[in-house]
Design a protein around this motif. Sequence first.
Motif, PDB file in Angstrom:
ATOM      1  N   PRO A 123      43.037  31.082  31.934  1.00 23.95           N
ATOM      2  CA  PRO A 123      41.996  32.101  32.132  1.00 23.95           C
ATOM      3  C   PRO A 123      41.697  32.976  30.914  1.00 23.95           C
ATOM      4  CG  PRO A 123      43.350  31.964  34.092  1.00 23.95           C
ATOM      5  CD  PRO A 123      43.989  31.054  33.072  1.00 23.95           C
TER       6      PRO A 123
ATOM      7  N   ILE B 144      39.642  30.883  28.591  1.00 28.06           N
ATOM      8  CA  ILE B 144      38.297  30.590  29.112  1.00 28.06           C
ATOM      9  C   ILE B 144      37.392  31.806  28.948  1.00 28.06           C
ATOM     10  CG2 ILE B 144      36.926  30.217  31.201  1.00 28.06           C
ATOM     11  CD1 ILE B 144      38.068  27.645  30.598  1.00 28.06           C
TER      12      ILE B 144
ATOM     13  N   GLU C 101      38.785  39.686  32.570  1.00 27.33           N
ATOM     14  CA  GLU C 101      38.812  38.471  33.381  1.00 27.33           C
ATOM     15  C   GLU C 101      39.531  38.702  34.713  1.00 27.33           C
ATOM     16  OE1 GLU C 101      42.119  36.815  32.929  1.00 27.33           O
ATOM     17  OE2 GLU C 101      42.660  38.057  31.206  1.00 27.33           O
TER      18      GLU C 101
ATOM     19  N   PRO D 110      39.421  41.307  38.433  1.00 27.67           N
ATOM     20  CA  PRO D 110      38.455  42.113  39.195  1.00 27.67           C
ATOM     21  C   PRO D 110      38.517  43.581  38.807  1.00 27.67           C
ATOM     22  CG  PRO D 110      39.802  40.751  40.649  1.00 27.67           C
ATOM     23  CD  PRO D 110      40.406  40.645  39.285  1.00 27.67           C
TER      24      PRO D 110
ATOM     25  N   THR E 145      35.848  42.276  43.376  1.00 26.32           N
ATOM     26  CA  THR E 145      36.808  42.928  44.266  1.00 26.32           C
ATOM     27  C   THR E 145      37.862  41.944  44.747  1.00 26.32           C
ATOM     28  OG1 THR E 145      34.950  44.247  45.093  1.00 26.32           O
ATOM     29  CG2 THR E 145      36.989  44.318  46.386  1.00 26.32           C
ATOM     30  N   ASP E 146      39.121  42.356  44.717  1.00 28.15           N
ATOM     31  CA  ASP E 146      40.163  41.516  45.291  1.00 28.15           C
ATOM     32  C   ASP E 146      40.906  42.314  46.358  1.00 28.15           C
ATOM     33  OD1 ASP E 146      41.524  39.209  45.694  1.00 28.15           O
ATOM     34  OD2 ASP E 146      42.451  39.129  43.710  1.00 28.15           O
TER      35      ASP E 146
ATOM     36  N   GLY F 178      37.174  37.735  42.614  1.00 29.35           N
ATOM     37  CA  GLY F 178      38.465  37.872  41.945  1.00 29.35           C
ATOM     38  C   GLY F 178      39.127  36.561  41.556  1.00 29.35           C
TER      39      GLY F 178
ATOM     40  N   ARG G 114      39.937  33.721  38.865  1.00 31.32           N
ATOM     41  CA  ARG G 114      39.989  33.670  37.406  1.00 31.32           C
ATOM     42  C   ARG G 114      39.663  32.261  36.933  1.00 31.32           C
ATOM     43  NH1 ARG G 114      45.498  35.504  35.565  1.00 31.32           N
ATOM     44  NH2 ARG G 114      44.518  36.353  33.704  1.00 31.32           N
ATOM     45  N   MET G 115      38.734  32.187  36.009  1.00 31.31           N
ATOM     46  CA  MET G 115      38.257  30.893  35.522  1.00 31.31           C
ATOM     47  C   MET G 115      39.304  30.201  34.650  1.00 31.31           C
ATOM     48  SD  MET G 115      35.234  29.186  35.648  1.00 31.31           S
ATOM     49  CE  MET G 115      33.821  30.292  35.718  1.00 31.31           C
TER      50      MET G 115
ATOM     51  N   LYS H 249      44.657  32.992  42.377  1.00 31.16           N
ATOM     52  CA  LYS H 249      43.262  32.641  42.674  1.00 31.16           C
ATOM     53  C   LYS H 249      42.613  32.132  41.401  1.00 31.16           C
ATOM     54  CE  LYS H 249      40.919  35.518  45.376  1.00 31.16           C
ATOM     55  NZ  LYS H 249      40.404  36.806  45.910  1.00 31.16           N
ATOM     56  N   LEU H 250      42.350  30.848  41.354  1.00 28.51           N
ATOM     57  CA  LEU H 250      41.770  30.252  40.150  1.00 28.51           C
ATOM     58  C   LEU H 250      40.461  29.557  40.488  1.00 28.51           C
ATOM     59  CD1 LEU H 250      44.987  28.602  38.642  1.00 28.51           C
ATOM     60  CD2 LEU H 250      43.856  30.696  37.855  1.00 28.51           C
TER      61      LEU H 250
END
Lengths: 422, 422
Positions: free
Chosen positions: A6, A9, A332, A334, A363-364, B27, B29-30, B90-91
């Motif tokens: 991440p 990226i 990267e 929220p 938002t998470d 939320g 992440r890339m 979370k990806l």
Amino acid sequence: MRDIEPQEIAKRVWVEGQISEVLQRYGFRMMEPTPIEHLDTLEAKSGPQIREEIYWFADKAGRNLGLRFDLTVGMARMVANRLDLPEPIKLCAIADSWRYDEPQFARYRHFRQWDAEIFGTTDPLADAEAICVGMDALENVGLREYEVRINNRRLVEAFLRKIGVETRAQIDSALITIDKLSRLPPTQITEEFGKSGLSGEQIEAVKELCSLRGSPEKVLSELARLFREDTNVETARNELIRLADVLKSFGRRDRCIYDLSVVRGIGYYDGIVYEAYDKGGEDIGSIFGGGRYDKLCAIYGKRDIPATGVAGGIERIMISLERSSIYPKLRETPRVFVASATTDVLFEAWEVVARLRKTGVATDFDLKERSLEKQLEYANSMRIPYVVIIGRRELERGFAKLRDMQSRKEKEIRIDDIQKEL
Amino acid sequence: MRDIEPQEIAKRVWVEGQISEVLQRYGFRMMEPTPIEHLDTLEAKSGPQIREEIYWFADKAGRNLGLRFDLTVGMARMVANRLDLPEPIKLCAIADSWRYDEPQFARYRHFRQWDAEIFGTTDPLADAEAICVGMDALENVGLREYEVRINNRRLVEAFLRKIGVETRAQIDSALITIDKLSRLPPTQITEEFGKSGLSGEQIEAVKELCSLRGSPEKVLSELARLFREDTNVETARNELIRLADVLKSFGRRDRCIYDLSVVRGIGYYDGIVYEAYDKGGEDIGSIFGGGRYDKLCAIYGKRDIPATGVAGGIERIMISLERSSIYPKLRETPRVFVASATTDVLFEAWEVVARLRKTGVATDFDLKERSLEKQLEYANSMRIPYVVIIGRRELERGFAKLRDMQSRKEKEIRIDDIQKEL
């Protein structure tokens, strides 16, 4: 091969966005050639030895296919088969390529490139356009300490012919050795030239020519002195004169040097060529490079069309940026985490999450129904700057707590106002 | 394989931008898993028959490698080997995949997917999160006429066991046939079930179960009536109850139906599964789909972690958007073209080009030194809205002509003011 994480990226997306903006500013239209090409296409100009350097395989129908090793070949193959596009054709791409190399610093087996190509004119004006788009690509990501080294393969070829290096094979292998001049020790260079059949005298002459280096004005006047009568050299030299004039109009001549040792490694180049280096980052390799390949399209299709183009590796730019620490602050994670103080307010907390997202706020929230303490720990580990804490008592009045994770300060806010406070 | 042309790329970039914004809002992440995986990894859960459907080959070191056929496998393989990431993880990714299929409508050999995955919780709350991100992805590109069809594989499996279909092989092959229920004629379905060893009575029972379809409330009350005592079915049913509750909090339950025939084709799913369809676009196939795969990560590495995720094809969304004509106006050509009335003002024209680009205006000009008429023709063919005409006379006063290509009206403007006028 490697996974891209991440943090990387986020940077890549930013770099590609900055470069994409420059490509558009110059009027290049984005396309993407197919990632899998017929092996014939990939070999067309680079020769069958390219097989050793790429990923290739036979598909179930028995056709030999390969993963593209750059974007230029695919764009040229496409344009060569499209008679409908009005000239000049300015195309660009930002996409993946693959090379079966030993992975080493700043070279990956799977990498990304940006690429801008101009089809339909032999005028050095187009080469200047390509060089300037490269410069602006660097400047738009914040790299200002670079140098562009320009040459004309035609000039080097004409010189080789002039001193008696005349067969195509000899010229090609001499060019390959010239490309290695700065990387190999002198004895090995002499040996390689020798293998190409150059005499000691010819080798010295080539080395002398290739040592020419400096401002366009200086190199051009030197060339004028060296080659007064040779018309082949003259034509090539005139292209460099024209290029310098155009670069001046574009206000970019001062950022360029002419360097007669630059010939580029790839076989399809046949005119003006150049490489840019991040100052102090020569170990990364060239940060963009390109040149003219007027004869490539004719090999691929119906349209014999002159072409020139420029390309650069995204990962190399990212290494340069990392070194110079000039990345902007990229987020990267929220903006806010919605925590529930107790499990009896979960549904209400989820409603708040849905509302915030609806207004576009990243938002998470907790997917594991953990204690408030654990939720705050998680938000902290993800470096989320704000936490909204939904508690039964505040909720009944339409309020929640807003916690600034950096200052650790909390305050009560109306649930309807959360978005405004972030 | 196919080249992606500028018009299509412009749309693709827009669609991916809209979806990327939603993924961030939730939320995720890339990241991007490697495009080339070990063949073992690709076969791990889908079995060696996947070889028939993908691009694979041996590299020069003799290792069997394959191009990824989706993004889920690579993300799961990565997470399974990373003990350092805090849960839940979370990806998301937006990237290419490849399948060696016969190309057909809405299915390409090289395609792009968006994908969002949640690792670290068995709670249907995570499945709801994945379903909602799918819905918002569609809504953020303007697709509002869709239906999400949800089921629980655990429920169908528990039912199969209950009626005496008990071996893993029988259950798996029955699930594959159920996945084809809507696509194959009834006689062929009966035949396939028969091959899996199901009796006529069992086949009828399965078909009846799979015909259950409707609002979550309706299907849940029907299931309560059908399975009162079976604890395995009960557990699976409770997951669907929880899911409906969460979807309600998120304000999304009304967009979902429960459909017991949905089981998904890919072998790794083992819990809640779903598919979304663009209304009136069933021929495109599902516009997103996903589900839970709690046992996949354990196969890949050190971390046995439950997971659920959602993915959709970018090209399918683009086909839906094309049909419903809801694309926004996308510009993929420059805003202005700088023409020179005569060749004696070329250098000055190039200076104007450089200045406009410096201020960020997408600007093109003639690379072929053509007549003014030809330049206007070219600008027109590229649908560039404005042309600045540099003429010697106006230039001396610091002016140029600005031509609106649509209205064909021209006016004089100060060169310094061009940017303001566009």
